[in-house]
Design an enzyme around this catalytic site. Structure first.
Site, PDB file in Angstrom:
ATOM      1  N   ASP A 156       2.137   2.071  -4.896  1.00 36.82           N
ATOM      2  CA  ASP A 156       3.297   2.938  -5.112  1.00 36.82           C
ATOM      3  C   ASP A 156       2.799   4.091  -5.978  1.00 36.82           C
ATOM      4  O   ASP A 156       2.625   3.931  -7.186  1.00 36.82           O
ATOM      5  CB  ASP A 156       4.413   2.162  -5.821  1.00 36.82           C
ATOM      6  CG  ASP A 156       5.609   3.036  -6.132  1.00 36.82           C
ATOM      7  OD1 ASP A 156       5.973   3.881  -5.287  1.00 36.82           O
ATOM      8  OD2 ASP A 156       6.190   2.882  -7.221  1.00 36.82           O
ATOM      9  N   ASP A 209       7.439  -0.567 -10.787  1.00 39.86           N
ATOM     10  CA  ASP A 209       6.387   0.084  -9.995  1.00 39.86           C
ATOM     11  C   ASP A 209       5.475  -0.940  -9.329  1.00 39.86           C
ATOM     12  O   ASP A 209       5.048  -0.751  -8.189  1.00 39.86           O
ATOM     13  CB  ASP A 209       5.572   1.047 -10.873  1.00 39.86           C
ATOM     14  CG  ASP A 209       6.418   2.204 -11.375  1.00 39.86           C
ATOM     15  OD1 ASP A 209       6.856   3.016 -10.541  1.00 39.86           O
ATOM     16  OD2 ASP A 209       6.658   2.279 -12.592  1.00 39.86           O
ATOM     17  N   GLU A 232       2.899   4.021  -0.077  1.00 39.24           N
ATOM     18  CA  GLU A 232       4.211   4.584   0.235  1.00 39.24           C
ATOM     19  C   GLU A 232       4.062   6.057   0.593  1.00 39.24           C
ATOM     20  O   GLU A 232       3.369   6.809  -0.089  1.00 39.24           O
ATOM     21  CB  GLU A 232       5.162   4.435  -0.957  1.00 39.24           C
ATOM     22  CG  GLU A 232       6.552   4.934  -0.659  1.00 39.24           C
ATOM     23  CD  GLU A 232       7.535   4.691  -1.784  1.00 39.24           C
ATOM     24  OE1 GLU A 232       8.608   5.313  -1.741  1.00 39.24           O
ATOM     25  OE2 GLU A 232       7.245   3.891  -2.694  1.00 39.24           O
TER      26      GLU A 232
END
Length: 173
Positions: free
Chosen positions: A8, A139, A67
């Site tokens: 991420d 996260d 992502e």
């Protein structure tokens, strides 16, 4: 057995999550965050690259998923986020890892069942899916979600490929 590293990305905090896939089961291996200093952006990008390079050396993943970011609060944030993604992707390609990208909606759908899930819902489902004693930091949970999404997507593609040449009643199905 495949080991998947999910990421991420962020210019200040980059989450990472590692899962091992054994058959149809996903097993938690590790997760955490790379927190960059308040230095200039080029130094933060190097910290992301170096941090992920070390994680890749430590966990020896077979696959890398990240992502894909479509929007940010403002143009400057979007550019910095794109550069952080670039640093992460370069770390993966430098280690000869295949790179897969997923949107936030795809990740949330794979983990929670809806693309409009809240961060707390993702954290809760990651805790349940990977049988963790407590919910991971946001996260890190998002990064584990990326890895879980990649696992489910790749399993779906394998299943489709396996049926691609199956003939049923004179037609391909």
């Amino acid at each position: 057995m495949a080991i998947i590293l999910g990421v991420d990305p962020g210019s200040r905090i980059t989450g990472y999550g590692v899962i091992k896939c054994v058959g149809r089961q996903q097993v938690y291996v590790g997760s955490g965050c790379i927190r960059t200093s308040s230095d200039e952006l080029p130094l933060r990008l190097k910290q992301i690259f170096d941090g992920l390079s070390e994680i890749i050396r430590q966990y020896q993943p077979d696959e890398f998923a990240i992502e894909r970011v479509f929007m940010a609060k403002n143009a400057d944030s979007a550019l910095k986020l794109g550069q952080a993604r670039g640093a992460a992707i370069v770390a993966a390609t430098a280690a000869n890892l295949p790179v897969a990208e997923y949107s936030a909606t795809q990740i949330k759908s794979a983990v929670v069942g809806t693309g409009r899930a809240q961060k707390t819902q993702v954290q809760h489902m990651i805790q349940q899916l990977l049988k963790l004693p407590s919910a991971p930091q946001a996260d890190a949970a998002d990064a584990l979600g990326v890895a879980v999404c990649h696992y489910h997507t790749s399993q779906s593609l394998v299943a489709l490929a396996g049926r691609a040449n199956v003939r049923t009643y004179g037609r391909y199905k």
